[in-house]
Design an enzyme around this catalytic site. Structure first.
Site, PDB file in Angstrom:
ATOM      1  CG  ASP A   1      -0.411  -0.212   2.658  1.00  0.00           C
ATOM      2  OD1 ASP A   1       0.512  -1.174   2.793  1.00  0.00           O
ATOM      3  OD2 ASP A   1      -0.416   0.789   3.522  1.00  0.00           O
TER       4      ASP A   1
ATOM      5  CG  ASP B   1       2.524   6.565   2.246  1.00  0.00           C
ATOM      6  OD1 ASP B   1       2.038   7.701   1.553  1.00  0.00           O
ATOM      7  OD2 ASP B   1       1.574   5.757   2.589  1.00  0.00           O
TER       8      ASP B   1
HETATM    9  P1  AMP Z   1       1.289   3.667   6.616  1.00  0.00           P
HETATM   10  O1  AMP Z   1       2.041   2.378   7.193  1.00  0.00           O
HETATM   11  O2  AMP Z   1       1.697   5.243   7.283  1.00  0.00           O
HETATM   12  O3  AMP Z   1       1.325   3.769   5.219  1.00  0.00           O
HETATM   13  O4  AMP Z   1      -0.144   3.566   6.933  1.00  0.00           O
HETATM   14  C1  AMP Z   1      -0.775   2.261   6.722  1.00  0.00           C
HETATM   15  C2  AMP Z   1      -2.364   2.561   6.857  1.00  0.00           C
HETATM   16  O5  AMP Z   1      -2.766   3.115   8.018  1.00  0.00           O
HETATM   17  C3  AMP Z   1      -3.141   3.411   5.950  1.00  0.00           C
HETATM   18  O6  AMP Z   1      -4.299   3.141   5.465  1.00  0.00           O
HETATM   19  C4  AMP Z   1      -2.944   4.937   6.551  1.00  0.00           C
HETATM   20  O7  AMP Z   1      -4.148   5.886   6.026  1.00  0.00           O
HETATM   21  C5  AMP Z   1      -3.403   4.300   7.862  1.00  0.00           C
HETATM   22  N1  AMP Z   1      -3.023   5.413   8.855  1.00  0.00           N
HETATM   23  C6  AMP Z   1      -1.780   5.487   9.636  1.00  0.00           C
HETATM   24  N2  AMP Z   1      -1.498   6.219  10.324  1.00  0.00           N
HETATM   25  C7  AMP Z   1      -2.974   6.817  10.605  1.00  0.00           C
HETATM   26  C8  AMP Z   1      -3.819   7.719  11.409  1.00  0.00           C
HETATM   27  N3  AMP Z   1      -2.976   8.407  12.360  1.00  0.00           N
HETATM   28  N4  AMP Z   1      -5.075   7.819  11.279  1.00  0.00           N
HETATM   29  C9  AMP Z   1      -5.727   7.190  10.503  1.00  0.00           C
HETATM   30  N5  AMP Z   1      -5.121   6.124   9.697  1.00  0.00           N
HETATM   31  C10 AMP Z   1      -3.851   6.227   9.700  1.00  0.00           C
HETATM   32 MG    MG Z   2       0.721   4.455   3.543  1.00  0.00          MG
END
Ligand code: AMP
Ligand code: MG
Length: 497
Positions: free
Chosen positions: A264, A274
């Site tokens: 993702d 990201d």
């Molecule tokens: P990441 O590892 O940061 O790419 O995030 C993985 C998933 O978690 C994605 O769907 C992000 O949108 C979600 N996500 C990460 N941090 C948050 C947050 N603080 N609030 C809501 N969703 C989050």
């Molecule tokens: Mg992400």
């Protein structure tokens, strides 16, 4: 929540027209919703060069109306805000539905640089927030702002950051921090995980719609070049494999660790996307793990090339209902295996100032990396000092980096002979334009963040400017091109952002 007393009631404008072609895909792809306001937003920084490229006035972006709009407090006329749905593999396991949990797509600004999607990251809860709060903290937002622009200036494909706004609204992480919003910009934020989502849900109509949308917009040659028996979806998989190979080869050459290469977090356009626990290498350790949450080292520096292939394999699997032929899908993925080593070798040769590959060059590269790894030599400083030496500077400044000086001397002799055989003037200058003096080391970001927490954002902007011309000398900033201080090794960077 604090009242936004000065917020105008009419929609704001940034002076660009908007469209949202992603929204036209239909409701299976997203949830339409508005950002959640934050109290009393302030500007942390505007990326003036990007604003200029987008035909935006940096002064307008700094206005209180724009700050409100880019924090999500005020609608922008012509935008169609939405959160998109995707799924993905995280740390090697299927994670099911994820989606934009804290990013809201406003639409595509129609800019002189072409249509560019604009996203507000950290702009509140969405149906995909799962356990999260929809927010991003100031610390990680500044890291994304600086990191993505550093990668851009190094010539590596990436999403960009137009600005960061902040608010004193508290956000709970390990400690209580404050909120920020990054305005991210890219031709598209579509990830491998978008395709995995519709494939895993057995929604072949939507899967095809998404693939056609991406091919028509970004990979139109897949329909015309007749490769793979005229199968555009196999050609698409091959093209994504090649772009991904190119991106990862550039990461490896510059010593960039992404930190969370989940599917993702893989852009369908081969963009670095990201920015979380990313890091530029300090001392060269091929197995370096930058993400403190990655205990098994799945995303260690030297694992990145294979993980990218693993991720492409997931994408290939997701596209199989469209490709309809496993052998074609495998053949399309095969291109990564030739493309990646070729691109990496080309980049390493350029770092050494070698114009045309010769027998023995691979050993020359590998022996340099082997010596650096053994003595934990600083990666960026080695390449910069070597460049300066080839440009006429002393060999000692490179030699001094090594514990095993005899081994280095032997290597240098070998390398000097190879350079002489090439006999080209200007090699040193070319190396200085290939091996950056300035990279975003963790401690540089950390120092700017500390000041930003005290509401002095000048250090963030100064560092941004430096990272935007990383090959120039900027002698007044020599201290930022030096070894990391001892305390830097104690900075813990995790997924918490
Ligand atoms: P990441 O590892 O940061 O790419 O995030 C993985 C998933 O978690 C994605 O769907 C992000 O949108 C979600 N996500 C990460 N941090 C948050 C947050 N603080 N609030 C809501 N969703 C989050
Ligand atoms: Mg992400």
């Amino acid at each position: 929540m604090t009242e936004l007393v000065d917020a105008p009631t009419r929609p704001a404008t940034l002076g660009v027209p908007w469209r949202n072609t992603f929204a036209a895909l239909g409701p299976a792809f997203y949830t339409a919703l508005s950002p959640t306001p934050l109290p009393e937003p302030y500007l942390v920084g505007v990326n003036a060069p990007l604003a200029r490229d987008m035909g935006l006035d940096a002064g307008v972006l700094a206005s209180s109306e724009a700050v409100q709009a880019l924090t999500g407090n005020l609608a922008l006329a012509g935008t169609q805000p939405l959160a998109s749905v995707y799924s993905g593999h995280q740390f090697g396991a299927w994670a099911g539905q994820l989606g934009d949990g804290r990013a809201i797509l406003l639409g595509e600004a129609q800019t002189p640089a072409g249509p560019l999607e604009v996203q507000l990251k950290g702009s509140g809860l969405t149906p995909y927030s799962r356990m999260g709060d929809g927010r991003a903290v100031l610390r990680s937002s500044i890291r994304e702002y600086l990191g993505s622009e550093a990668i851009q200036a190094l010539g590596i494909p990436t999403t960009r950051a137009l600005c960061v706004t902040g608010s004193d609204a508290p956000v709970r992480r390990e400690d209580i921090e404050t909120a920020a919003v990054v305005t991210r910009v890219a031709p598209s934020f579509i990830r491998f995980g978008h395709f995995e989502h519709f494939s895993a849900r057995d929604m072949p109509g939507e899967l095809r719609q998404l693939a056609d949308y991406v091919i028509d917009r970004f990979y139109p040659q897949c329909r015309v070049d007749g490769r793979f028996d005229g199968n555009p979806y196999a050609a698409f998989l091959e093209a994504v494999s090649e772009r991904t190979a190119l991106m990862v080869a550039q990461w490896q050459a510059v010593g960039f660790c992404h930190g969370v290469m989940n599917t993702d977090n893989m852009s369908i356009l081969g963009l670095t996307i990201d920015y979380g626990p990313f890091q530029f290498l300090d001392a060269f350790d091929p197995g370096h793990i930058c993400n403190h949450s990655d205990e098994a080292g799945r995303y260690a520096y030297n694992k990145q090339p294979n993980v990218a292939y693993w991720n492409l394999f997931c994408l290939g699997q997701a596209l199989l209902p469209l490709i309809e032929d496993q052998d074609l899908a495998l053949a399309a993925l095969e291109s990564y295996k030739t493309f990646f080593p070729r691109e990496l070798e080309a980049r390493m040769l350029a770092k050494l100032g070698l114009q045309q590959a010769q027998a023995g060059d691979r050993e020359l590269i590998e022996s340099a990396l082997g010596l650096m790894a053994r003595d934990r030599v600083d990666y960026s400083i080695f390449w910069r000092r070597l460049s300066r030496h080839v440009a006429g500077g002393p060999a000692d400044s490179v030699r001094d980096l090594f514990l095993d000086r005899d081994a280095f001397d032997a290597w240098l002799q070998h390398y000097s002979q190879r350079l002489d055989s090439q006999g080209q003037a200007g090699t040193g200058a070319q190396m200085l334009a290939t091996n950056p003096k300035y990279v975003l080391r963790n401690h540089l970001g950390e120092l700017a963040i500390r000041q930003a927490k005290l509401k002095d954002f000048s250090h963030v902007q100064a560092l941004l400017g430096l990272l935007q011309s990383p090959f120039d000398e900027h002698p007044e900033h020599d201290d930022m091109a030096g070894f990391p201080p001892d305390w830097a090794s104690h900075i813990e960077i995790s997924c918490s952002s």
